[in-house]
Design an enzyme around this catalytic site. Sequence first.
Site, PDB file in Angstrom:
ATOM      1  N   ASP A  11      47.279  37.382  39.674  1.00  0.00           N
ATOM      2  CA  ASP A  11      48.587  37.958  39.996  1.00  0.00           C
ATOM      3  C   ASP A  11      49.818  37.240  39.422  1.00  0.00           C
ATOM      4  O   ASP A  11      50.807  37.035  40.148  1.00  0.00           O
ATOM      5  CB  ASP A  11      48.738  38.063  41.524  1.00  0.00           C
ATOM      6  CG  ASP A  11      47.695  38.978  42.151  1.00  0.00           C
ATOM      7  OD1 ASP A  11      46.844  39.516  41.424  1.00  0.00           O
ATOM      8  OD2 ASP A  11      47.728  39.160  43.381  1.00  0.00           O
ATOM      9  N   LYS A  97      44.069  45.539  41.968  1.00  0.00           N
ATOM     10  CA  LYS A  97      43.820  45.634  43.416  1.00  0.00           C
ATOM     11  C   LYS A  97      45.087  46.056  44.143  1.00  0.00           C
ATOM     12  O   LYS A  97      46.180  46.011  43.551  1.00  0.00           O
ATOM     13  CB  LYS A  97      43.332  44.291  43.956  1.00  0.00           C
ATOM     14  CG  LYS A  97      44.401  43.222  43.854  1.00  0.00           C
ATOM     15  CD  LYS A  97      43.909  41.878  44.300  1.00  0.00           C
ATOM     16  CE  LYS A  97      44.960  40.822  44.060  1.00  0.00           C
ATOM     17  NZ  LYS A  97      46.233  41.063  44.752  1.00  0.00           N
ATOM     18  N   CYS A 141      46.554  35.298  47.682  1.00  0.00           N
ATOM     19  CA  CYS A 141      45.523  35.876  46.809  1.00  0.00           C
ATOM     20  C   CYS A 141      44.601  34.837  46.192  1.00  0.00           C
ATOM     21  O   CYS A 141      43.408  35.101  46.018  1.00  0.00           O
ATOM     22  CB  CYS A 141      46.167  36.759  45.757  1.00  0.00           C
ATOM     23  SG  CYS A 141      46.820  38.258  46.514  1.00  0.00           S
TER      24      CYS A 141
HETATM   25  C1  VGL Z   1      50.126  38.448  47.230  1.00  0.00           C
HETATM   26  C2  VGL Z   1      51.454  38.691  49.076  1.00  0.00           C
HETATM   27  C3  VGL Z   1      51.394  40.049  48.962  1.00  0.00           C
HETATM   28  C4  VGL Z   1      49.465  37.520  46.265  1.00  0.00           C
HETATM   29  C5  VGL Z   1      50.048  39.818  47.110  1.00  0.00           C
HETATM   30  O1  VGL Z   1      49.214  37.945  45.103  1.00  0.00           O
HETATM   31  O2  VGL Z   1      49.202  36.350  46.652  1.00  0.00           O
HETATM   32  N1  VGL Z   1      50.815  37.883  48.222  1.00  0.00           N
HETATM   33  N2  VGL Z   1      50.691  40.607  47.973  1.00  0.00           N
END
Ligand code: VGL
Length: 195
Positions: A11, A97, A141
Site C-alpha cells: 500500500d 484489496k 496492513c
Molecule cells: C490501511 C488504514 C485503512 C493500510 C488501509 O494500508 O495500512 N490502513 N486502510
Amino acid sequence: MEKKSALVIIDVQNDFCPGGALPVPEGDKVVPVLNKYIKMFQKAGLVIYASRDWHPEKTQHFKQFGGLWPPHCIQGTKGAEFHPGLKLPLHTVIVTKGENPNEDSYSGFQARNYEKKPFTDSLREKGIKHVYVGGLATDYCVRATVLDALKQGFNVTVLIDAIKGVDIKPGDSAEAIKEMEGAGANKAVLADLRL
Ligand code: VGL
Ligand code: ZN
C-alpha cells in the site's frame, strides 16, 4: 536470498503519504528504501508484489458508513495511485484489496491479482516460501499481512527500515513489530540482505 523469496510492498499509495487523505507520518520516507530493495530483488530475478488499497466510494471501512477511517484510496483516484517515486518494475504483480464494501481488508492475503486470483494462490504457484514485507502502514496492513503470511506457513522477514505506522495510539507501531516477531517474523534492514 533463496530463489523462493518474494518482495511484498504494501500500500505505498498517495493517500497514505503526506498530503494524502489518510497520511501516515513520514509515509513517503519508505519510498527510496523500497526502491533499493526493488533493485536488489530484481537483480536476483525474484518476484515483486505490490498491494493496493482500492475502495469503492461507499464502504463500511469509512467513518461515514460506520468504520474507522476518512475516505481514502478510492478506486481510480489520484490518491489511490502508487506514490510516483516508487520504481515498480513492469513485471510487478499488482494485487488489489478493499473492494468489498462489507469488510476492512487490511491484509494483503485478502488481495487478488488482475485475474482475481488470491494472493496466496499466486505465491504458492510460483513456489514462494519466504516473503520480505515492507510498506504502509506498520500497525494495520503490514501487521495484518505478516500475521496472515505466518499463519499460512510462509517464512516472513519484516523490512523494518521500509515500514511506517499510523500510530493512532502512540506506540501502536512498536507494539505491532513486537507482535509480528512474537508470531515468528524475522526483522531485517537493507544491509542484512545478501544476494
Ligand atoms: C490501511 C488504514 C485503512 C493500510 C488501509 O494500508 O495500512 N490502513 N486502510
Ligand atoms: Zn483502507
